[in-house]
Design a protein around this motif. Structure first.
Motif, PDB file in Angstrom:
ATOM      1  N   LYS A   3       0.751  -1.141  -0.318  1.00  0.00           N
ATOM      2  CA  LYS A   3       0.052  -0.010  -0.089  1.00  0.00           C
ATOM      3  C   LYS A   3       0.909   1.321  -0.072  1.00  0.00           C
ATOM      4  O   LYS A   3       1.889   1.367   0.879  1.00  0.00           O
ATOM      5  N   THR A   4       0.532   2.141  -0.775  1.00  0.00           N
ATOM      6  CA  THR A   4       1.310   3.502  -0.842  1.00  0.00           C
ATOM      7  C   THR A   4       0.613   4.584  -0.229  1.00  0.00           C
ATOM      8  O   THR A   4      -0.781   4.541  -0.760  1.00  0.00           O
ATOM      9  N   PHE A   5       0.899   5.252   0.313  1.00  0.00           N
ATOM     10  CA  PHE A   5       0.205   6.460   0.705  1.00  0.00           C
ATOM     11  C   PHE A   5       0.709   7.898   0.394  1.00  0.00           C
ATOM     12  O   PHE A   5       1.903   7.965  -0.302  1.00  0.00           O
ATOM     13  N   PRO A   6      -0.309   9.016   0.241  1.00  0.00           N
ATOM     14  CA  PRO A   6       0.327  10.394  -0.113  1.00  0.00           C
ATOM     15  C   PRO A   6       1.463  10.793   0.637  1.00  0.00           C
ATOM     16  O   PRO A   6       2.273  11.702  -0.164  1.00  0.00           O
ATOM     17  N   SER A   7       1.764  10.305   1.667  1.00  0.00           N
ATOM     18  CA  SER A   7       2.835  10.827   2.651  1.00  0.00           C
ATOM     19  C   SER A   7       3.328   9.775   3.625  1.00  0.00           C
ATOM     20  O   SER A   7       2.279   8.812   3.703  1.00  0.00           O
ATOM     21  N   VAL A   8       4.279  10.338   4.269  1.00  0.00           N
ATOM     22  CA  VAL A   8       4.804   9.301   5.158  1.00  0.00           C
ATOM     23  C   VAL A   8       3.721   9.228   6.365  1.00  0.00           C
ATOM     24  O   VAL A   8       3.604   8.248   6.980  1.00  0.00           O
ATOM     25  N   THR A   9       3.069  10.280   6.790  1.00  0.00           N
ATOM     26  CA  THR A   9       2.111  10.181   7.830  1.00  0.00           C
ATOM     27  C   THR A   9       0.960   9.006   7.637  1.00  0.00           C
ATOM     28  O   THR A   9       0.848   8.275   8.519  1.00  0.00           O
ATOM     29  N   GLY A  10       0.683   8.738   6.377  1.00  0.00           N
ATOM     30  CA  GLY A  10      -0.450   7.802   6.026  1.00  0.00           C
ATOM     31  C   GLY A  10       0.324   6.367   6.375  1.00  0.00           C
ATOM     32  O   GLY A  10      -0.526   5.512   6.816  1.00  0.00           O
ATOM     33  N   ALA A  11       1.526   6.162   6.027  1.00  0.00           N
ATOM     34  CA  ALA A  11       1.819   4.721   6.213  1.00  0.00           C
ATOM     35  C   ALA A  11       2.467   4.671   7.655  1.00  0.00           C
ATOM     36  O   ALA A  11       2.242   3.519   8.061  1.00  0.00           O
ATOM     37  N   ARG A  12       2.664   5.650   8.176  1.00  0.00           N
ATOM     38  CA  ARG A  12       2.902   5.645   9.740  1.00  0.00           C
ATOM     39  C   ARG A  12       1.502   5.328  10.321  1.00  0.00           C
ATOM     40  O   ARG A  12       1.642   4.263  11.659  1.00  0.00           O
ATOM     41  N   GLN A  13       0.751   5.923   9.913  1.00  0.00           N
ATOM     42  CA  GLN A  13      -0.755   5.502  10.636  1.00  0.00           C
ATOM     43  C   GLN A  13      -1.036   4.278  10.406  1.00  0.00           C
ATOM     44  O   GLN A  13      -1.520   3.502  11.264  1.00  0.00           O
ATOM     45  N   ALA A  14      -0.948   3.610   9.278  1.00  0.00           N
ATOM     46  CA  ALA A  14      -0.918   2.101   9.086  1.00  0.00           C
ATOM     47  C   ALA A  14      -0.372   1.224   9.998  1.00  0.00           C
ATOM     48  O   ALA A  14      -0.881   0.456  10.343  1.00  0.00           O
ATOM     49  N   VAL A  15       1.106   1.594  10.334  1.00  0.00           N
ATOM     50  CA  VAL A  15       1.344   0.612  11.151  1.00  0.00           C
ATOM     51  C   VAL A  15       1.279   0.761  12.600  1.00  0.00           C
ATOM     52  O   VAL A  15       1.065  -0.050  13.326  1.00  0.00           O
ATOM     53  N   GLU A  16       0.777   2.020  12.899  1.00  0.00           N
ATOM     54  CA  GLU A  16       0.370   2.279  14.058  1.00  0.00           C
ATOM     55  C   GLU A  16      -1.035   1.735  14.450  1.00  0.00           C
ATOM     56  O   GLU A  16      -1.332   1.311  15.500  1.00  0.00           O
ATOM     57  N   GLU A  17      -1.917   1.584  13.587  1.00  0.00           N
ATOM     58  CA  GLU A  17      -3.283   0.776  13.414  1.00  0.00           C
ATOM     59  C   GLU A  17      -2.832  -0.564  14.143  1.00  0.00           C
ATOM     60  O   GLU A  17      -3.719  -1.129  14.714  1.00  0.00           O
ATOM     61  N   ALA A  18      -1.933  -1.359  13.283  1.00  0.00           N
ATOM     62  CA  ALA A  18      -1.642  -2.619  13.604  1.00  0.00           C
ATOM     63  C   ALA A  18      -1.336  -2.715  15.219  1.00  0.00           C
ATOM     64  O   ALA A  18      -1.538  -3.529  15.999  1.00  0.00           O
ATOM     65  N   ARG A  19      -0.118  -1.764  15.706  1.00  0.00           N
ATOM     66  CA  ARG A  19      -0.063  -1.863  17.067  1.00  0.00           C
ATOM     67  C   ARG A  19      -1.284  -1.743  18.099  1.00  0.00           C
ATOM     68  O   ARG A  19      -1.272  -2.295  18.957  1.00  0.00           O
ATOM     69  N   GLN A  20      -1.937  -0.547  17.648  1.00  0.00           N
ATOM     70  CA  GLN A  20      -3.093  -0.413  18.523  1.00  0.00           C
ATOM     71  C   GLN A  20      -4.234  -1.366  18.501  1.00  0.00           C
ATOM     72  O   GLN A  20      -4.730  -1.880  19.498  1.00  0.00           O
ATOM     73  N   LEU A  21      -4.330  -2.190  17.179  1.00  0.00           N
ATOM     74  CA  LEU A  21      -5.116  -3.198  17.335  1.00  0.00           C
ATOM     75  C   LEU A  21      -4.788  -4.609  18.144  1.00  0.00           C
ATOM     76  O   LEU A  21      -5.736  -4.944  18.754  1.00  0.00           O
ATOM     77  N   ARG A  22      -3.764  -4.793  18.302  1.00  0.00           N
ATOM     78  CA  ARG A  22      -3.326  -5.969  18.952  1.00  0.00           C
ATOM     79  C   ARG A  22      -3.338  -5.584  20.592  1.00  0.00           C
ATOM     80  O   ARG A  22      -3.386  -6.334  21.078  1.00  0.00           O
ATOM     81  N   ARG A  23      -3.117  -4.304  20.810  1.00  0.00           N
ATOM     82  CA  ARG A  23      -3.403  -3.839  22.364  1.00  0.00           C
ATOM     83  C   ARG A  23      -4.794  -3.909  22.693  1.00  0.00           C
ATOM     84  O   ARG A  23      -5.223  -3.985  23.928  1.00  0.00           O
ATOM     85  N   ALA A  24      -5.778  -3.336  22.060  1.00  0.00           N
ATOM     86  CA  ALA A  24      -7.120  -2.841  22.295  1.00  0.00           C
ATOM     87  C   ALA A  24      -8.149  -4.044  21.822  1.00  0.00           C
ATOM     88  O   ALA A  24      -9.214  -3.976  22.511  1.00  0.00           O
ATOM     89  N   CYS A  25      -7.715  -5.034  20.838  1.00  0.00           N
ATOM     90  CA  CYS A  25      -8.728  -5.686  20.314  1.00  0.00           C
ATOM     91  C   CYS A  25      -8.437  -7.089  20.701  1.00  0.00           C
ATOM     92  O   CYS A  25      -8.139  -7.961  19.880  1.00  0.00           O
TER      93      CYS A  25
END
Length: 248
Positions: free
Chosen positions: A146-168
Motif C-alpha cells: 500500500k502506498t500513501f500520499p505521505s509518510v504520515t499515512g504509512a506511519r498511521q497504518a503501522v500504528e493501527e496494527a499496534r493499537q489493534l493488537r493492544r486494544a482488540c
C-alpha cells in the motif's frame, strides 16, 4: 468489490475470505497478533528512496510511489522457493472502499475507538495484493503493498496494527470471534510490527513493514510461519523490493 487476501489485521477487512482461502489451500490454523518496531536510525530518503545528503537543503520527505512502482514492489514466484505459484492477485493499484480502515471488526469501547480512528487516517493512493500457494506442502502466503500520499499515512497504518493488537485482544468480525496478540519478528524497513490473529482453529501471522510512504504486508497462514527461515527471508525480500521500487 476487491477481494483482499492479506489484510487480516490492519487495514484488511477480508477476514472471512482469508479463513476460506487458508482452508481452500489446506493450510493449517492462524493465531494472536503482535508487533515489532524497527530501528529508525537511517537518514530520511529522498524521492528515489535514497538518503538525502546532509546539508544539501533537499527535501527529506520521500515521494509517494506511483501505481506501477507499487505493483513492482509485490513479491512474486521468483522470490519464493520452488513449488510456489500465484493463486489469486489484484495488481490494479486503484483504491477501493475496503482498502481504507479496519473493516468489520467490533469489540469493546477501546477496540471500537481504534477501528473508528482507522477510518479517519490518511487514505492510501495505491493498493495491490497477491496470494501464493504451495499445493504439495499445503501452505499459502499473502502479500499486500500500500502506498500513501505521505509518510504520515504509512506511519498511521503501522500504528493501527499496534493499537489493534493492544486494544482488540478479543473481537468479532462478522460471525467470527477473533483474537489479536503480540508477535515477535525481525525488524525491517523504517519500522515494522508483527501481529498474530486467531480465528477459530486458524492462525495468521502478519508483518507490516514501512519504507517511506509505503507499507508491505506479509501474512503467513497457519504452520507457514513455523519456518523461521522462510519468515526471515520473505520479510527481508519484501522490504528490499519496496526499497527498490522506490528507487526506481
Amino acid at each position: 468489490m476487491r477481494r483482499r487476501y492479506g489484510r487480516m489485521v490492519t487495514a484488511i477487512g477480508a477476514l472471512p475470505l482469508l479463513a476460506v482461502t487458508v482452508a481452500g489451500c489446506g493450510g493449517p490454523a492462524p493465531g494472536p497478533t503482535g508487533e515489532r518496531t524497527a530501528t529508525a536510525g537511517a537518514r530520511p530518503a529522498t524521492a528515489g528512496g535514497r538518503p538525502a545528503p546532509a546539508g544539501t537543503g533537499a527535501s527529506t520527505e520521500p515521494r509517494p510511489l506511483t501505481g506501477a512502482q507499487t505493483a513492482r514492489a509485490m513479491l512474486s514466484t521468483i522470490d519464493l522457493p520452488v513449488g510456489w505459484s500465484v493463486a489469486k492477485e489484484d495488481l490494479s493499484p486503484a483504491v477501493e472502499k475496503d482498502d481504507h480502515g479496519i473493516q468489520d471488526v467490533k469489540g469493546d469501547a477501546a477496540c471500537n475507538r481504534v477501528v473508528a480512528d482507522s477510518f479517519r487516517s490518511v487514505r492510501p493512493s495505491a493498493v495491490v495484493g497477491r496470494t501464493m500457494e504451495n499445493p504439495m506442502a499445503r501452505r499459502s502466503l499473502m502479500f499486500e503493498v500500500k502506498t500513501f500520499p505521505s509518510v504520515t499515512g504509512a506511519r498511521q497504518a503501522v500504528e493501527e496494527a499496534r493499537q489493534l493488537r493492544r486494544a482488540c485482544a478479543t473481537a468479532t468480525a462478522g460471525p467470527y470471534t477473533v483474537h489479536y496478540g503480540a508477535l515477535e519478528g525481525p525488524r525491517r524497513g523504517d519500522e515494522s510490527v508483527g501481529v498474530r490473529m486467531r480465528v477459530g482453529g486458524n492462525r495468521f501471522d502478519e508483518f507490516v513493514i514501512r519504507v517511506g510512504t509505503s507499507i508491505t504486508v506479509v501474512t503467513f497462514p497457519g504452520a507457514t510461519s513455523d519456518d523461521p527461515g522462510l519468515v526471515e527471508s520473505l520479510t527481508a525480500q519484501a522490504t528490499e523490493k519496496l526499497r527498490q521500487a522506490a528507487a526506481g
